[in-house]
Write an enzyme that holds these catalytic residues in place. Sequence first.
Site, PDB file in Angstrom:
ATOM      1  N   MET A  29       0.881  -1.194   0.006  1.00 43.09           N
ATOM      2  CA  MET A  29      -0.147  -0.002   0.020  1.00 43.09           C
ATOM      3  C   MET A  29       0.923   1.228   0.034  1.00 43.09           C
ATOM      4  O   MET A  29       0.424   2.281   0.298  1.00 43.09           O
ATOM      5  CB  MET A  29      -0.868   0.089   1.230  1.00 43.09           C
ATOM      6  CG  MET A  29      -1.817  -1.303   1.295  1.00 43.09           C
ATOM      7  SD  MET A  29      -3.628  -1.010   2.009  1.00 43.09           S
ATOM      8  CE  MET A  29      -2.916  -0.529   3.588  1.00 43.09           C
ATOM      9  N   LEU A  61       6.435   3.260   1.592  1.00 47.28           N
ATOM     10  CA  LEU A  61       7.539   1.960   1.732  1.00 47.28           C
ATOM     11  C   LEU A  61       8.558   2.435   2.939  1.00 47.28           C
ATOM     12  O   LEU A  61       9.037   3.545   3.040  1.00 47.28           O
ATOM     13  CB  LEU A  61       8.158   1.816   0.366  1.00 47.28           C
ATOM     14  CG  LEU A  61       7.167   1.513  -0.775  1.00 47.28           C
ATOM     15  CD1 LEU A  61       7.940   1.452  -2.138  1.00 47.28           C
ATOM     16  CD2 LEU A  61       6.398   0.383  -0.545  1.00 47.28           C
ATOM     17  N   HIS A  94       9.297  -3.413   3.488  1.00 46.76           N
ATOM     18  CA  HIS A  94       8.873  -3.629   2.163  1.00 46.76           C
ATOM     19  C   HIS A  94      10.209  -3.739   1.332  1.00 46.76           C
ATOM     20  O   HIS A  94      10.513  -4.683   0.541  1.00 46.76           O
ATOM     21  CB  HIS A  94       8.289  -2.090   1.575  1.00 46.76           C
ATOM     22  CG  HIS A  94       7.152  -2.033   2.171  1.00 46.76           C
ATOM     23  ND1 HIS A  94       6.773  -0.940   2.827  1.00 46.76           N
ATOM     24  CD2 HIS A  94       5.707  -2.700   2.104  1.00 46.76           C
ATOM     25  CE1 HIS A  94       5.654  -0.896   3.389  1.00 46.76           C
ATOM     26  NE2 HIS A  94       5.056  -1.881   3.038  1.00 46.76           N
ATOM     27  N   GLN A  98     -10.513  -2.576   1.614  1.00 39.40           N
ATOM     28  CA  GLN A  98     -10.142  -3.106   2.847  1.00 39.40           C
ATOM     29  C   GLN A  98     -10.137  -2.220   3.943  1.00 39.40           C
ATOM     30  O   GLN A  98      -9.653  -2.828   5.044  1.00 39.40           O
ATOM     31  CB  GLN A  98      -8.731  -3.998   2.548  1.00 39.40           C
ATOM     32  CG  GLN A  98      -7.591  -3.025   2.556  1.00 39.40           C
ATOM     33  CD  GLN A  98      -6.278  -3.677   2.136  1.00 39.40           C
ATOM     34  OE1 GLN A  98      -6.298  -4.159   0.877  1.00 39.40           O
ATOM     35  NE2 GLN A  98      -5.161  -3.894   2.864  1.00 39.40           N
ATOM     36  N   GLN A 156      -3.045 -12.205   7.398  1.00 38.48           N
ATOM     37  CA  GLN A 156      -3.161 -11.898   5.990  1.00 38.48           C
ATOM     38  C   GLN A 156      -2.437 -12.936   5.161  1.00 38.48           C
ATOM     39  O   GLN A 156      -2.965 -13.442   4.154  1.00 38.48           O
ATOM     40  CB  GLN A 156      -2.350 -10.461   5.747  1.00 38.48           C
ATOM     41  CG  GLN A 156      -2.634 -10.124   4.288  1.00 38.48           C
ATOM     42  CD  GLN A 156      -1.931  -8.626   4.016  1.00 38.48           C
ATOM     43  OE1 GLN A 156      -2.991  -7.685   4.244  1.00 38.48           O
ATOM     44  NE2 GLN A 156      -0.777  -8.605   3.680  1.00 38.48           N
ATOM     45  N   VAL A 192      10.649  -7.316   9.703  1.00 38.52           N
ATOM     46  CA  VAL A 192      11.825  -6.460   9.971  1.00 38.52           C
ATOM     47  C   VAL A 192      11.485  -5.115  10.925  1.00 38.52           C
ATOM     48  O   VAL A 192      10.140  -4.794  11.200  1.00 38.52           O
ATOM     49  CB  VAL A 192      12.061  -5.490   8.600  1.00 38.52           C
ATOM     50  CG1 VAL A 192      13.394  -4.433   8.933  1.00 38.52           C
ATOM     51  CG2 VAL A 192      12.379  -6.487   7.658  1.00 38.52           C
ATOM     52  N   LEU A 245       8.477  -2.704  11.967  1.00 40.86           N
ATOM     53  CA  LEU A 245       8.008  -1.761  10.819  1.00 40.86           C
ATOM     54  C   LEU A 245       6.822  -1.428  10.308  1.00 40.86           C
ATOM     55  O   LEU A 245       6.037  -2.460   9.991  1.00 40.86           O
ATOM     56  CB  LEU A 245       8.942  -1.703   9.795  1.00 40.86           C
ATOM     57  CG  LEU A 245      10.767  -1.407  10.116  1.00 40.86           C
ATOM     58  CD1 LEU A 245      11.436  -1.187   8.802  1.00 40.86           C
ATOM     59  CD2 LEU A 245      10.961  -0.174  11.005  1.00 40.86           C
ATOM     60  N   SER A 267       3.956   1.379   8.119  1.00 42.41           N
ATOM     61  CA  SER A 267       3.466   2.596   7.496  1.00 42.41           C
ATOM     62  C   SER A 267       2.887   3.531   8.557  1.00 42.41           C
ATOM     63  O   SER A 267       2.994   4.680   8.649  1.00 42.41           O
ATOM     64  CB  SER A 267       2.833   2.723   6.399  1.00 42.41           C
ATOM     65  OG  SER A 267       3.555   1.693   5.401  1.00 42.41           O
TER      66      SER A 267
END
Lengths: 297, 297
Positions: free
Chosen positions: B32, B35, B39, B63, B155, B178, B186, B188
């Site tokens: 999404m 990044l 990612h 979603q 997911q 990560v 991590l 977003s």
Amino acid sequence: MIICTTIFEVKEAVAEYRRGDQDGIVGFVPTMGFLHEGHASLMRRSRAECGLTVLSIFVNPLQFGPNEDFDRYPRNAERDIELASKEQVDIVFMPAVREMYPKPVKTTVLVSDLTDRLCGASRPGHFDGVGTVVSKLFHIVAPDKAYFGLKDAQQVAVIAKMTEDLNFPVEIVPCETVREGDGLALSSRNVYLNEDERAQAVVLYRALNMASELSQSESMTPANLRDKLNQYIKEDAPLSNIDYIQVLGYPDLAELDSRTPLKELRDSWIVAMAVKFGSTRLIDNRLFPGEEVASHV
Amino acid sequence: MIICTTIFEVKEAVAEYRRGDQDGIVGFVPTMGFLHEGHASLMRRSRAECGLTVLSIFVNPLQFGPNEDFDRYPRNAERDIELASKEQVDIVFMPAVREMYPKPVKTTVLVSDLTDRLCGASRPGHFDGVGTVVSKLFHIVAPDKAYFGLKDAQQVAVIAKMTEDLNFPVEIVPCETVREGDGLALSSRNVYLNEDERAQAVVLYRALNMASELSQSESMTPANLRDKLNQYIKEDAPLSNIDYIQVLGYPDLAELDSRTPLKELRDSWIVAMAVKFGSTRLIDNRLFPGEEVASHV
């Protein structure tokens, strides 16, 4: 003709063809077997348009309700293979149920709105099963084109919408219904009919012809048409038991204003019906506008 | 690096690659955007394993719930492109919403059971939106492998089950979470956190470490573990607001007998949690058995 019973085999066979001809087009005819001239016409269309034709034969338990005819659905693998061979199909894929569903399936491909009416209303869950198995088959066979008979017009509309919504890289090709000499639409379920039922079953075709005529009248409305067809079928075929007669938009299967004359409709529409004879449920339909160009056996 | 905004372009670009290398492997990293190093690690894994790497950046409205953060979800196309370019991604696909959903979508890809718990319970309809958009992207990009971060372990489980059930010709590759230097996974959404919240957010990681230790105890049960983590998070992070802490089987996300010691479980299981800081909802998890091998930034 290659006959495959496993997913691995059919994927390999299609991949082999694609390796040999990168621009080759793969055509796919998904069926539940007990093949008849209607299926044969799909195979011929695929043969004419594609470099490779794959036929699947799979009676999908997911699209049968608990009280429906999954167990007694007619099967004849030997005759099916013979017919496919005669039509020069390249690959026949006939998996067992455990090959397609080795574990309990938790995933459903669901198309809303289009599936809650017509056969979807009479057969709850039916189109979820259709969407799911067609998704599986599309992923396994990876065809460029897939051929479906318009006798199941709602199925064609549902699969076309699903294909568009989910960006399946497959072109859906709707094909004309094939009929017996007297007009009865070919169906694997026709074998269930006894002699009297078979004779009266032609009422569906006659009713559709009547719909074509009635729709020419300036004032004919969906409600009026439905009533007249209902009355006609009941009178003409005493063994019949009407499940539904519907006049809807096509391919969106939207409700039409039942009091607006059909002549004033700008878009295409469908007369669809399901009629039972004993425990045998027959369906038929006609798309409007459009001349009747159905092919006869 | 090719940047595509239309479905046609990205299909063409992937097809071009396949024409050039029939045995080439296409790797796909759906995101999404906004990044981060998580990612980037997926892109590097794809680059290492595949001949072509496709990155998609699409904030999928389907979603997000009506009261969720679709509108304010962080976006930064320019920086994303820069990062993708640095990671030597081959194709970036960043479609507008109207490119992905030109008409009202009526088709949903629904995975039952696995989606009614954890984030699925807190975010009704979320995984239907995920299943649908991932199906679309798989059909558009036609990858051989698709890379997903295990931070969203549910997911990954849902997409893996969907892929298996529907025979998508795609290998799902789950990749290690990560983390920041202090252990925060991590995300977003971390940019939403203010200084105090950010400092306390590390409690999720600490709780997972605590879970690893507690799970060594012979008598520790799922119920007991859940209680202890719950208590620890509440005490250690006063700004936290626990959405859920769950101990379930993995990847089937099955309920475990809450009184059976974890040591006696033969299959793998997961500790998964969602904790809110203000209006920011963070998730994290750990899979058992298995050593903690999470990579740190």
